[in-house]
Design a protein around this motif. Structure first.
Motif, short mmCIF file in Angstrom:
data_model
loop_
_atom_site.label_atom_id
_atom_site.label_comp_id
_atom_site.label_asym_id
_atom_site.label_seq_id
_atom_site.Cartn_x
_atom_site.Cartn_y
_atom_site.Cartn_z
N SER A 66 16.65 -28.75 3.87
CA SER A 66 15.51 -29.21 3.19
C SER A 66 15.64 -30.49 2.09
O SER A 66 14.92 -31.31 2.06
CB SER A 66 15.05 -27.76 2.32
N THR A 84 7.61 -27.53 -0.27
CA THR A 84 8.22 -28.67 -0.93
C THR A 84 6.90 -29.33 -1.59
O THR A 84 6.38 -30.07 -0.92
CB THR A 84 9.02 -29.46 0.16
N LEU A 89 13.28 -26.90 9.92
CA LEU A 89 13.18 -26.05 8.61
C LEU A 89 12.39 -24.76 8.83
O LEU A 89 12.39 -23.68 8.24
CB LEU A 89 12.26 -26.79 7.33
N ASP A 103 6.03 -25.69 3.94
CA ASP A 103 7.19 -25.00 3.61
C ASP A 103 7.49 -24.87 2.10
O ASP A 103 8.54 -24.62 1.80
CB ASP A 103 8.30 -25.72 4.08
#
Length: 795
Positions: free
Chosen positions: A549, A597, A535, A595
């Motif tokens: 993702s 999330t 990612l 990232d």
């Protein structure tokens, strides 16, 4: 041609011998034959004219490979000082026909496949090189000249050959003598243990008869001296054809490929190799005074390496080499004498700088070049085009290449190298950079072009006609055929690195299917880190990682749900393996959170709390989970001490307690410093250890030794001093904030601020940037949200 009535001119040579090469040229000049026959595969007749191309630079090799199986291949290397190359160039310069007369590669490759032997150059190797029954035949298999040298009273074939051929100005008369000597050896030892020589020589005789019929006696043959007696023997056409009857055959393609001096050396694995191709090349190219010119080369090499070498050193080294040659009864100073002189005069008796001379000059790193007109598979042509456009010239010498992926050219170079690795063309290998970097925008590669990579490119040609299409097809096929889920996630990572947008959907579909079907939490935990690492490449490479993702988030959830039951009831080995999975998932969740999330870190901390408190979970896993929570600030120090107290209580078996300690403070996790700074934890460990019975102590000692031996010596020494003195406030009820001996109760703000200018200097920041970053005091860097590239960008 002189003495035509006596038959063809047979020039028996030593392959890659500069003396033989000079003698061949002199013999051809004197004889003026109407055709030149050369030992080599007849399929190369159509390619021989390329040897005269101005872009053809030896060393090069003829490459033959089976069309349907490119991995079945053979090379016929030629250097500038190879007698065969000299004969070919002599003929082309005078418009004299030149033909190859060895057994066709179509037969030799088929025979090699039947015999299940390694690829054999089948033409220029010293022959008699297969099974042998005694020491003499074994020596002949390696080098027939060794037998002649031994007969002449020399223990070194290389030195003997230099004396009788390479250093003799009138070496042309050596052909007859060498042919007679080989004839005596063939009478004594037959085919030397290699039955295929009889087949090859039968074909050579047929080709020789055909040439004589066409050109009368104006025929010159350049071949290994071992074959000369067989070409002189009188046999019938029918007998030779009978030997060749029923030979297997394969469809082959042939082309020219670059070669290297290193691959000409015996150490490179080539049967007809020579120990010193760089030295032989020098002897062939030096018009006069070879020793003086060689010493000048060595001096230049040393000066490039910042060693002090003057002209006086060169003069003295030449004198010493010539004196040694005279004392040893040699016609000219050879490699042994020059090496001894260089060691004594330029290296002050040391072999360390001498190894540089051997590597750079005696062997050398020359890489040949082949013209564009040479036949090549479409994939090779596309690779050549990319190498030129990206200014990535293949080189025989290993070099390190630093790439900045923010630059368009460097990013394209990275894509090419990653695509070639997918195709098993190992031109470049990723390496660790000497430059400290935590960012993803830098890559370091070690590049080295080996001749065998031409075969790998030919093999990869079945996947496509361009590097991009071939890598895409190979990635799709590998994804469909992958056996383990981790293999698919690793392949997804490689597809992102190689930027294969057409292959990625196929890989992701296979990944989603495998992840849905795989219920093994260990497999899921192995697959998650590589997937999450992938990612991060979207930021630098501009790759859309949305699909990745989604799969990574789903995979993480499955790991969170399945990990607690999977950690119950494990034996020691399985628990140690699962601990590694826990560490990997922890690192992966951190990257997922970085990232953007949301929610995964909180879910993961809940899983760690469950594992840390559950008695059915192995001690090494419970201890590790507690430590991860403590490091993330999710476990208070009092709670960590409570968990350790429970794990080390008398009701817990000694082996289980030792495993908990291993999980909590073992390995390279900084557990030693944690014990140094947290007096209560050290006291708990000390009290437990002193209370272990003698029998139990013997059982837990190996585990404890492994745990504490991983600490640095300074940490171990400090722990020993603390235990010897007895920590202040010992016991589980020690007050929070009580400092162990040698430590202040709180942070000394003035001393902490004093190091900031040094830190700024190391990071290369100016005072304004540092002030803006650090604020007015220490500890202001928390919550700065630093990305993985920020530190490298500053540095």
């Amino acid at each position: 041609m002189s003495e035509r009535g006596r038959g063809p001119l047979l020039l028996g040579v030593r392959h890659h011998g500069p003396g033989s090469a000079r003698a061949v040229r002199a013999a051809l000049d004197a004889a003026g034959p109407g055709v030149v026959l050369v030992e080599g595969p007849p399929e190369a007749d159509a390619l021989v004219s390329l040897a005269a191309d101005e872009d053809m630079v030896p060393p090069v090799a003829l490459l033959a490979h089976v069309v349907d199986e490119p991995g079945r291949s053979a090379f016929w290397p030629l250097a500038e000082f190879s007698p065969e190359w000299v004969a070919i160039r002599w003929a082309l310069e005078r418009d004299v026909p030149v033909r190859f007369i060895d057994l066709p590669a179509a037969h030799s490759l088929a025979l090699s496949a039947q015999a299940a032997t390694p690829d054999d150059p089948e033409g220029f190797g010293e022959q008699g090189e297969d099974q042998s029954g005694d020491d003499v035949r074994e020596a002949m298999r390696v080098d027939p000249l060794a037998v002649l040298a031994e007969t002449a009273g020399h223990d070194d074939p290389e030195r003997w050959w230099e004396d009788v051929v390479e250093h003799r100005a009138g070496a042309g008369d050596a052909f007859e003598a060498l042919g007679e000597a080989m004839g005596a050896l063939r009478e004594e030892y037959g085919d030397g243990g290699h039955e295929r020589d009889l087949v090859r020589e039968a074909y050579m005789r047929l080709q020789l008869r055909a040439a004589q019929k066409e050109f009368a006696d104006g025929v010159a043959v350049v071949c290994g001296a071992w074959h000369v007696p067989a070409l002189r023997v009188k046999t019938t056409v029918a007998a030779d054809r009978a030997v060749l009857k029923g030979l297997p055959k394969a469809k082959v393609d042939m082309t020219w490929v670059p070669w290297t001096h290193r691959r000409l050396a015996r150490a490179g694995g080539y049967g007809a190799g020579i120990d010193s191709p760089g030295w032989y090349g020098h002897l062939f190219s030096a018009p006069d005074r070879p020793v003086e010119r060689w010493m000048t080369k060595v001096a230049g090499l040393f000066r490039d390496e910042d060693r002090i070498v003057s002209s006086a050193h060169v003069i003295e080294a030449v004198r010493l080499a010539e004196t040694l040659a005279a004392m040893r009864g040699r016609p000219l100073a050879g490699l042994t004498e020059t090496t001894d002189a260089i060691r004594a005069v330029m290296c002050e008796g040391s072999d360390v700088p001498l190894s540089l001379v051997h590597d750079k000059l005696v062997v050398g790193d020359a890489l040949g070049e082949v013209p564009d007109a040479a036949p090549a598979v479409p994939l090779q042509r596309d690779l050549t085009r990319l190498q030129r456009s990206l200014r990535l010239k293949p080189e025989a010498l290993e070099r390190e290449l630093e790439l900045d992926l923010r630059k368009e050219t460097d990013a394209a170079r990275s894509r090419l190298l990653h695509r070639l690795r997918l195709l098993d063309v190992g031109w470049g290998e990723p390496a660790r950079s000497v430059r400290a970097s935590t960012g993803t925008f830098r890559e370091t590669w070690r590049l080295r072009w080996e001749p065998e990579l031409s075969v790998r490119v030919a093999e990869a040609g079945v996947w496509g006609t361009t590097v991009l299409s071939a890598a895409t097809a190979r990635a799709e096929a590998d994804a469909i055929g992958a056996q383990a889920l981790a293999d698919v996630t690793a392949l997804a990572e490689r597809c992102l690195l190689a930027e294969l947008p057409e292959a990625l959907p196929v890989v992701m579909r296979v990944l989603a299917d495998r992840a849905a079907m795989d219920a093994d939490v260990g497999h899921l935990a192995q697959a998650l880190p590589a997937l999450v690492r992938s990612l991060r490449y979207g930021d630098v490479r501009g790759t859309d990682t949305q699909a990745l993702s989604e799969v990574a988030a789903g995979l993480a959830e499955r790991v969170f749900v399945g990990l607690p039951p999977a950690c119950a009831g494990l034996d020691g080995d399985a628990a140690a393996e699962m601990r590694g999975h826990v560490d990997a998932v922890h690192a992966a969740v951190g990257l997922l959170e970085d990232d953007g999330t949301a929610g995964h870190r909180g879910r993961w901390h809940s899983v760690l709390r469950v594992l840390a408190a559950r008695d059915s979970v192995a001690g090494v896993i419970r201890g590790r989970c507690a430590r991860l929570l403590l490091d993330d600030g999710q476990l208070a120090e009092d709670e960590a001490a409570r968990l350790m107290g429970l794990a080390l209580s008398p009701g817990t078996g000694p082996a289980e307690a030792a495993a908990w300690i291993e999980g909590f403070v073992g390995g390279g996790s900084g557990g030693g410093l944690l014990l140094v700074h947290d007096e209560r934890l050290l006291t708990l460990v000390d009290d437990w250890l002193t209370g272990v019975s003698a029998d139990a102590f013997t059982d837990v000692l190996p585990l404890l030794r492994r745990t504490f031996s991983a600490y640095e010596s300074g940490v171990r020494r400090t722990l020993g001093e603390l235990v010897r003195r007895g920590p202040a406030g010992a016991g589980p009820t020690a007050a929070v904030g009580t400092a162990p001996p040698g430590f202040a109760p709180g942070l000394d703000q003035a001393r902490a601020d004093a190091v900031l200018p040094v830190v700024r200097l190391l990071l290369g920041t100016d005072d304004a940037d540092a002030d803006a970053t650090s604020g007015s005091g220490s500890g202001s860097s928390s919550g700065s949200g630093r990305g993985d590239n920020d530190l490298v960008g500053v540095a």
